[in-house]
Every structure is written in C-alpha cells, then in structure tokens.
Design an enzyme around this catalytic site. Structure first.
Site, PDB file in Angstrom:
ATOM      1  N   ILE A  27     -69.533 -39.565  13.572  1.00 31.05           N
ATOM      2  CA  ILE A  27     -70.485 -38.935  14.024  1.00 31.05           C
ATOM      3  C   ILE A  27     -70.779 -37.489  13.861  1.00 31.05           C
ATOM      4  O   ILE A  27     -71.764 -36.517  13.895  1.00 31.05           O
ATOM      5  CB  ILE A  27     -70.960 -39.323  15.536  1.00 31.05           C
ATOM      6  CG1 ILE A  27     -69.695 -38.547  16.387  1.00 31.05           C
ATOM      7  CG2 ILE A  27     -71.214 -40.573  15.851  1.00 31.05           C
ATOM      8  CD1 ILE A  27     -69.926 -38.673  18.084  1.00 31.05           C
ATOM      9  N   ALA A  28     -69.518 -36.982  13.588  1.00 33.53           N
ATOM     10  CA  ALA A  28     -69.550 -35.368  13.061  1.00 33.53           C
ATOM     11  C   ALA A  28     -68.107 -35.221  12.071  1.00 33.53           C
ATOM     12  O   ALA A  28     -67.280 -36.141  12.279  1.00 33.53           O
ATOM     13  CB  ALA A  28     -69.250 -34.588  14.071  1.00 33.53           C
ATOM     14  N   ALA A  29     -67.958 -34.157  11.446  1.00 36.78           N
ATOM     15  CA  ALA A  29     -66.879 -34.019  10.516  1.00 36.78           C
ATOM     16  C   ALA A  29     -66.693 -32.452  10.183  1.00 36.78           C
ATOM     17  O   ALA A  29     -67.801 -31.910  10.280  1.00 36.78           O
ATOM     18  CB  ALA A  29     -67.112 -34.703   9.281  1.00 36.78           C
ATOM     19  N   ALA A  30     -65.581 -32.163  10.208  1.00 36.54           N
ATOM     20  CA  ALA A  30     -65.328 -30.730   9.948  1.00 36.54           C
ATOM     21  C   ALA A  30     -64.227 -30.575   9.022  1.00 36.54           C
ATOM     22  O   ALA A  30     -63.673 -31.548   8.428  1.00 36.54           O
ATOM     23  CB  ALA A  30     -65.126 -29.885  11.233  1.00 36.54           C
ATOM     24  N   SER A  31     -63.430 -29.466   9.166  1.00 37.54           N
ATOM     25  CA  SER A  31     -62.366 -29.360   7.797  1.00 37.54           C
ATOM     26  C   SER A  31     -61.053 -29.740   8.333  1.00 37.54           C
ATOM     27  O   SER A  31     -60.344 -30.098   7.685  1.00 37.54           O
ATOM     28  CB  SER A  31     -62.103 -27.555   7.560  1.00 37.54           C
ATOM     29  OG  SER A  31     -61.863 -27.022   8.980  1.00 37.54           O
ATOM     30  N   ALA A  61     -60.902 -32.367  11.201  1.00 36.47           N
ATOM     31  CA  ALA A  61     -60.778 -33.551  11.954  1.00 36.47           C
ATOM     32  C   ALA A  61     -62.386 -34.321  11.688  1.00 36.47           C
ATOM     33  O   ALA A  61     -63.416 -33.670  11.401  1.00 36.47           O
ATOM     34  CB  ALA A  61     -60.618 -33.323  13.337  1.00 36.47           C
ATOM     35  N   VAL A  66     -64.901 -36.848  14.274  1.00 36.18           N
ATOM     36  CA  VAL A  66     -65.248 -37.449  15.615  1.00 36.18           C
ATOM     37  C   VAL A  66     -66.024 -39.000  15.463  1.00 36.18           C
ATOM     38  O   VAL A  66     -66.902 -38.912  14.709  1.00 36.18           O
ATOM     39  CB  VAL A  66     -66.216 -36.387  16.253  1.00 36.18           C
ATOM     40  CG1 VAL A  66     -66.504 -36.949  17.646  1.00 36.18           C
ATOM     41  CG2 VAL A  66     -65.304 -34.994  16.422  1.00 36.18           C
ATOM     42  N   ASP A 125     -64.967 -19.426  19.322  1.00 34.96           N
ATOM     43  CA  ASP A 125     -66.065 -19.618  18.237  1.00 34.96           C
ATOM     44  C   ASP A 125     -67.167 -20.322  18.695  1.00 34.96           C
ATOM     45  O   ASP A 125     -67.392 -21.787  18.650  1.00 34.96           O
ATOM     46  CB  ASP A 125     -65.378 -20.407  16.939  1.00 34.96           C
ATOM     47  CG  ASP A 125     -66.304 -20.639  15.793  1.00 34.96           C
ATOM     48  OD1 ASP A 125     -67.220 -19.728  15.699  1.00 34.96           O
ATOM     49  OD2 ASP A 125     -66.120 -21.571  14.878  1.00 34.96           O
TER      50      ASP A 125
END
Length: 549
Positions: free
Chosen positions: A179-183, A185, A187, A333
């Site tokens: 449902i979410a992604a970043a550099s 990890a 989610v 942040d």
C-alpha cells in the site's frame, strides 16, 4: 576409432609444425593461456556467486564500476569546462550552472541504476539545499518518489528468515500488494489473529548485504573527488548520513523512537502515534496498528471529514513546537507523507494528527533547547541584547538574520522608512528589492555557518510551514511557536511568588506578541491594498522570506 584419433593427432601435429615454421613466439601462447585462465576464473567465480549469493558480489562490482565511471566523468567535466576561467569573469558564472546540471543528471541516472543506498544518499544530498547548488537539489529531488523494484516472493522469504514462518502463519490475513513504498521498505496491510488491523513495514531484503560495500564505494569516491578538487568540501554530508542510515535500517530502533514520541506528546490529545506490536517486530519488519486517515496535504479529504484547516495547522505547529522547545526529541522529517489527519475515534467532531515514520530523530541538548526558547522570547520582546546573547550561545554570529530565518519574515519593517504613502515609487520598489536581495545573501551565509543540529530544527520548521502554506496559511505560525517557546521556559509551579512572576511574564509576552502580529498585519494589508487599487505591483513576497532549508 583409432584411425580417427590418429587423424586428429596428425592434424594437430601439422598445425603445430605450421606455426613453428612461421616462428610464432611461444610467449604469445603463454599470454593466451593466462588470459583464458583468467577469463575462466572470472566466469567460474561469477557462476559460484550466482549460486551462493544470487550474484550479489557481481552486482556490487557493477555498482562500483558504474559509480567510478560517473564520478570520473563528472570530475573531468568540471576540470575541462572550467579551464582558463576565473570566478567573477562572467563566463565562469554562465558555464558553472550548466556543468552542475549535467553532473546532477549523471548522478540521478547512477542513483536510479544502482538503487538502494544510492537513492537514499541522493535524497539526503538533495535535503542539504542550503549548501548544495540548486541544479543538484532540483534534479536529485526526483529521487524522493522513487523506490526499488522487488522480486516476487522476497517478502515471504524475509518473514521466514526473521520469524521462521511465512506471513500466512503469523497473521489471519496478509495482503501481498504493497500500500506504500519508499527507498528502504514497503508497507503492507494485514490482520492479526486477534482481529486487529495492522500496517506491516518490510525492509528490502538485500539492503543490509549491500550497505557496507555500497557505503565504502561512496566514501571512496567522495574522498577521491576531494583529492582531485581542492574546493570540494561536502564530505561531511556523507559522514552525517552514514550514521543516520544505519539507524533507519534498524526497525527496532524506529519502534523505540515511536514509543518515546508517544510518551513525550501524551498530554496532547490531538496527536496520536501508532502502537507497536512487538511480537511481530524485528530489525527488518515493523508491525504497528493500521491508521485510516489521509495525508495532511490532502485538503479534499480533510474537508470531506468536515475538519477545519486552521485547527489542523494550529495543532501541527503546537505538536512540533512541543518537540523542539519542550522535549528536545525532534522528528527529522515531518513531510506530508509522515503526518496523517483523521477524526478522533473518541470524538469524531475533533481531529487527530497521526505521526508516522520514526526512523530518524534529533536529540537537542538541553542548553540548545533553552537558548532557542530564550531567543524566541527575545524576538517578541524586541530585546536585541538578549537575542545577541542567545544566538551567540547557539554559535550563530548574525542574530538578526537568524531571527528572520526563524520567523521567515523581516525582523524590522523599516523598508519604507516607517512612512505610509498612497503610492510606491520606483525608488521605493528598488530599495525594497535591494533589501530583499541583501536579506537573501545574508541568510544563505548564516545557514552555511550554522551548527548542524540547528539546521535540522530549521528544516523541520520549514517543512511544516510549507504544509501550512499549501493550506493558505490560515494561522499565525510565529505566534504559536513563540507561545510554545515561552511555555517551555515557564513551567507551571505551585510557588505563589513564581506563579505571580510567570503570570506577569506571560501577560507582557502576550501583549507584545499581539502588538507585533498587529503591526505585520497592518503593513501587509497596506501593501495588498496598494496592489489591489493599482498603485503598486505585487509586493507580498517582500513580507515573507521563503528559504528552503
């Protein structure tokens, strides 16, 4: 069969004799043998690495070679393009931004090709936008929305490594679509066996394997650049980032930060930090309660919940003002993706801010925190001696510019000589523009010499201010933060004498704060009126100092 063998042998013998008759040196065949042996060894090593490590060492070598080539290309570009040019000769100022842009694009391509730590480092470099050239900042900011592409089955394998069981055995249900992604990890959404809705943050499986090797490559290349270019002085950025990146890779550390944040802000009922489920958390997997809300930047969803933007922003400034001035444990942040808004479960007519992503925090020394509070109080009291003293204690030389950076508006409204007229002349506008330019130059100089812990505080304030700006600036940010600072300086006490002194101090502070806000409102309204009736161009930017920190 024997005839065939002898035939082959004869052919080989004739070829050998033929070559010998041509006097081919034996050294060449030795060199060929060494080359073939070396090639065979490399192929064999690569095959073994693929079987044992999934080609991780081969890919690491590729990332090193790619990074080295990009670094060499950028270094040669600067040396060749700037040859014979001197700073201040006009041509230098024209060529330098072009080189910056070309180099930034090469770095962007390299970060995207290498992925992982390189993307995170690129994001970190873009965040230091008070020092790094604008071309690098604008280009590398494209990394903020990038994440790694992953192999199917990676999440399941990681669960088996950390828990000994796949997600299906640990949860009642687990949705493998992120449902979410970043550099660092992704989610996922899941439901525990007790029926609780949870968010599961899963680190990319190969990040820890790649971390040390990739970091050594980056440090080596920046040292090489520093050796070749004497005016390069940005190595401290990598030194700072490597410590924080190690923290971000430890989700147990993040979970502890979340619990401390929740404890620090427990008295603010409008702030919520998702609960950690420790039995489903490791260094690479973090499980917390699932939050059904929207990003604080999503104005339409906030309106659909019938929540007031001014209340949202007031609570936003109060929450982070509490961290900066009272607790000293500051979220590094607070961008819109890390601050959600939802209706208070206990009272749907009220709102709650939900703080996410607690991987990075800055712990302010109590002396720094106290001097920040005193400095802000001195701004309101117009006590220049106290401002200078507190700024000096914070290792900031130019207290006036530091005040303008905190306020993000002029400290003194004297650009027009303190007089109002029915029209701004060309001389008035030129003088105001000159003042604004001088302000900007002084601000950039002050930022470059400022201690790094203050830079983080300013970046925090700038981030939440940009959120409020997108909301239309419905509240007076400096006023709210000033009250937070004074509240941290004047804790409640039962002593009657102290109570009376603190009450007097707060009343005086509020009176002067109201006068200051009213003064800014009068001048701002006057400038807007002149613009509206056509007696002046738009000068609203002169009342605000917009500096990205």
């Amino acid at each position: 069969m024997a005839k065939r063998v002898w035939s082959v042998f004869g052919t080989i013998s004739r070829r050998t004799c033929y070559h010998s008759s041509r006097n081919v040196p034996r050294k060449r065949s030795v060199r060929h043998g060494i080359a073939y042996g070396l090639a065979g060894s490399i192929v064999g090593a690569a095959a073994y690495d693929g079987w044992a490590n999934g080609f991780e060492n081969v890919q690491g070598a590729q990332r090193f070679a790619r990074s080295f080539a990009i670094g060499l290309s950028i270094s040669l570009d600067y040396a060749w393009s700037l040859r014979g040019l001197q700073e201040g000769d006009g041509r230098y100022e024209t060529v330098l931004p072009e080189i910056h842009l070309r180099s930034a694009k090469k770095l962007l391509d390299g970060c995207l090709a290498n992925g992982g730590l390189y993307i995170k480092i690129g994001q970190g470099v873009a965040a230091v936008n008070h020092i790094i050239p604008k071309e690098y900042v604008d280009t590398l900011r494209q990394l903020e929305d990038r994440c790694l592409t992953r192999e199917p089955g990676e999440v399941r394998s990681l669960f088996v490594e950390d828990f000994g069981s796949p997600p299906e055995d640990l949860f009642a249900s687990f949705q493998y679509e992120a449902i979410a992604a970043a550099s660092l990890a992704q989610v996922f959404r899941a439901v525990t066996k007790s029926g609780e809705q949870v968010a599961v943050k899963v680190q990319y499986a190969d990040l820890r394997k790649r971390f040390d090797g990739d970091l050594r490559t980056i440090i080596f290349l920046q040292k090489l650049v520093a050796l070749l270019h004497s005016n390069y002085n940005f190595g401290w950025i990598i030194d700072d980032l490597q410590g924080t990146l190690r923290q971000e890779l430890d989700f147990v550390h993040e979970a502890k930060n979340a619990e401390r944040c929740a404890k620090d802000l427990a008295r603010l009922e409008f702030v919520h930090v998702p609960k950690v489920l420790w039995h489903l958390t490791t260094e690479r997997i973090l499980t917390t309660e699932f939050i059904d809300g929207c990003k604080i930047s999503d104005r339409h969803s906030i309106a659909a919940m019938r929540l007031d933007l001014s209340t949202v922003d007031q609570h936003l400034f109060t929450a982070f003002g509490q961290q900066i001035f009272a607790t000293g444990f500051v979220h590094a942040d607070p961008h819109p993706g890390n601050v959600f808004v939802r209706q208070n479960p206990g009272n749907p007519k009220r709102m709650q801010l939900v703080l996410l992503d607690h991987g990075l925090y800055e712990q302010l020394d109590p002396a720094v925190r106290q001097n920040l509070c005193r400095f802000w109080e001195a701004i309101v009291l117009r006590d220049h001696a106290a401002m200078k003293y507190s700024a000096s204690a914070l290792n900031v030389a130019d207290y006036r510019t530091f005040a303008e950076i905190l306020l993000q508006r002029p400290l003194e409204l004297s650009a027009m000589g303190g007089k109002f007229s029915t029209r701004l002349t060309e001389q008035d506008l030129a003088y105001m523009a000159k003042q604004a330019k001088e302000h900007f130059d002084r601000i950039m100089g002050t930022l470059k010499s400022m201690p790094r812990n203050l830079i983080l505080v300013l970046r925090n304030l700038n981030t939440i201010r940009s959120i409020a700006r997108d909301h239309g600036d419905p509240v007076d940010r400096p006023t709210i933060l000033a009250r937070c600072a004074l509240a941290a300086l004047c804790p409640s006490r039962r002593d009657v004498r102290n109570f009376l002194w603190i009450t007097f101090r707060k009343l005086r502070f509020e009176l002067l704060l109201w006068r200051q806000s009213f003064h800014y409102w009068i001048v701002g309204s006057y400038l807007r009126l002149l613009t509206r009736i056509g007696r002046s161009p738009d000068t609203s930017h002169l009342m605000n100092i917009n500096i990205d920190v």
